[in-house]
Design an enzyme around this catalytic site. Sequence first.
Site, mmCIF file in Angstrom:
data_model
loop_
_atom_site.group_PDB
_atom_site.id
_atom_site.type_symbol
_atom_site.label_atom_id
_atom_site.label_comp_id
_atom_site.label_asym_id
_atom_site.label_seq_id
_atom_site.Cartn_x
_atom_site.Cartn_y
_atom_site.Cartn_z
ATOM 1 C CG ASP A 111 3.018 -2.261 3.538
ATOM 2 O OD1 ASP A 111 3.383 -1.099 3.362
ATOM 3 O OD2 ASP A 111 3.677 -3.069 4.231
ATOM 4 N NE ARG A 124 -6.332 -10.821 13.770
ATOM 5 C CZ ARG A 124 -5.577 -10.697 12.682
ATOM 6 N NH1 ARG A 124 -5.720 -9.646 11.913
ATOM 7 N NH2 ARG A 124 -4.683 -11.604 12.363
ATOM 8 C CD GLU A 149 -5.876 -7.209 1.093
ATOM 9 O OE1 GLU A 149 -5.919 -7.144 2.341
ATOM 10 O OE2 GLU A 149 -5.107 -7.958 0.477
ATOM 11 C CG ASP A 150 -6.086 -5.763 6.416
ATOM 12 O OD1 ASP A 150 -5.633 -5.950 5.265
ATOM 13 O OD2 ASP A 150 -5.605 -6.338 7.410
ATOM 14 C CG PHE A 172 3.145 -1.783 12.550
ATOM 15 C CD1 PHE A 172 3.186 -2.688 11.501
ATOM 16 C CD2 PHE A 172 2.566 -2.179 13.751
ATOM 17 C CE1 PHE A 172 2.659 -3.976 11.639
ATOM 18 C CE2 PHE A 172 2.034 -3.454 13.898
ATOM 19 C CZ PHE A 172 2.090 -4.359 12.832
HETATM 20 P P1 5GP Z 1 1.463 -5.978 1.282
HETATM 21 O O1 5GP Z 1 2.824 -5.496 1.656
HETATM 22 O O2 5GP Z 1 1.533 -7.289 0.554
HETATM 23 O O3 5GP Z 1 0.699 -4.932 0.493
HETATM 24 O O4 5GP Z 1 0.672 -6.210 2.627
HETATM 25 C C1 5GP Z 1 0.804 -7.421 3.287
HETATM 26 C C2 5GP Z 1 0.147 -7.437 4.621
HETATM 27 O O5 5GP Z 1 1.015 -6.799 5.534
HETATM 28 C C3 5GP Z 1 -1.178 -6.741 4.822
HETATM 29 O O6 5GP Z 1 -2.292 -7.467 4.366
HETATM 30 C C4 5GP Z 1 -1.182 -6.661 6.341
HETATM 31 O O7 5GP Z 1 -1.598 -7.899 6.879
HETATM 32 C C5 5GP Z 1 0.273 -6.435 6.641
HETATM 33 N N1 5GP Z 1 0.529 -5.021 6.970
HETATM 34 C C6 5GP Z 1 1.090 -4.074 6.215
HETATM 35 N N2 5GP Z 1 1.187 -2.912 6.875
HETATM 36 C C7 5GP Z 1 0.666 -3.151 8.109
HETATM 37 C C8 5GP Z 1 0.470 -2.336 9.272
HETATM 38 O O8 5GP Z 1 0.780 -1.143 9.334
HETATM 39 N N3 5GP Z 1 -0.119 -2.949 10.343
HETATM 40 C C9 5GP Z 1 -0.496 -4.255 10.338
HETATM 41 N N4 5GP Z 1 -1.046 -4.737 11.451
HETATM 42 N N5 5GP Z 1 -0.312 -5.048 9.268
HETATM 43 C C10 5GP Z 1 0.253 -4.492 8.169
#
Ligand code: 5GP
Length: 200
Positions: A102, A164, A98-99, A151
């Site tokens: 969140d 990206r 995963e990148d 963010f």
């Molecule tokens: P989750 O909330 O399900 O853990 O994360 C969902 C998705 O939200 C992540 O895979 C990512 O694509 C996006 N995301 C969450 N925080 C950030 C952030 O700070 N920057 C970016 N670019 N995407 C984010």
Amino acid sequence: MPPAEILIARSSIAARVRALASALSTAYASTAQPPVLISVLQGSALFTADLMRSIAIDMAVDFISISSYAHSGSHSGVVKIVKDVEIDLSDRDVVIVEDIVDTGLTLNYLRRSLTERGPHSLRTITLLDKTVRRLVPVPVEFVGFEIPDVFVVGYGLDFQGRYRNVGDILVVRDLARLVNEPDLLVGSLWPRRGQRRQPT
Ligand code: 5GP
């Protein structure tokens, strides 16, 4: 104040990715079959590529693409698989790449979906972890950097498909302004393009 500033510089990312690759190489050195890395498109593409290059054991890679609830505007945790993996995961040692984690909703869904395929083990590596934002408890075994509730863009992470290809991880200071002006960061990142885009 600049609209975005470096949170994690590319040199720090590179060093941390090498350390993570070394940890994975050790953890999976004696598994029955090579581990399968599952890269979650599109954000983890750069991370996956750099990680793989530093992994010093035999391994396989596959890709999965999901449409996130984040893009559909709801926060239900409903995620749809848009492109599935092709490798048979039964009895394999699987590592989700995963990148960023969140709220944990996406990873929670992915873990449930992949568990149904009968892997021998299932672990997760993420470059970034926003633990303060977690809504569901989800195990993350390998973490690059824990970051606060900000963010970020760059190193694979986007804003509306942009940014990206920035090598550093940037923190966006004024997200509301970026929503109104998606080109906001262009001028400071790529000055010549920024100039071209300015109205004459
Ligand atoms: P989750 O909330 O399900 O853990 O994360 C969902 C998705 O939200 C992540 O895979 C990512 O694509 C996006 N995301 C969450 N925080 C950030 C952030 O700070 N920057 C970016 N670019 N995407 C984010």
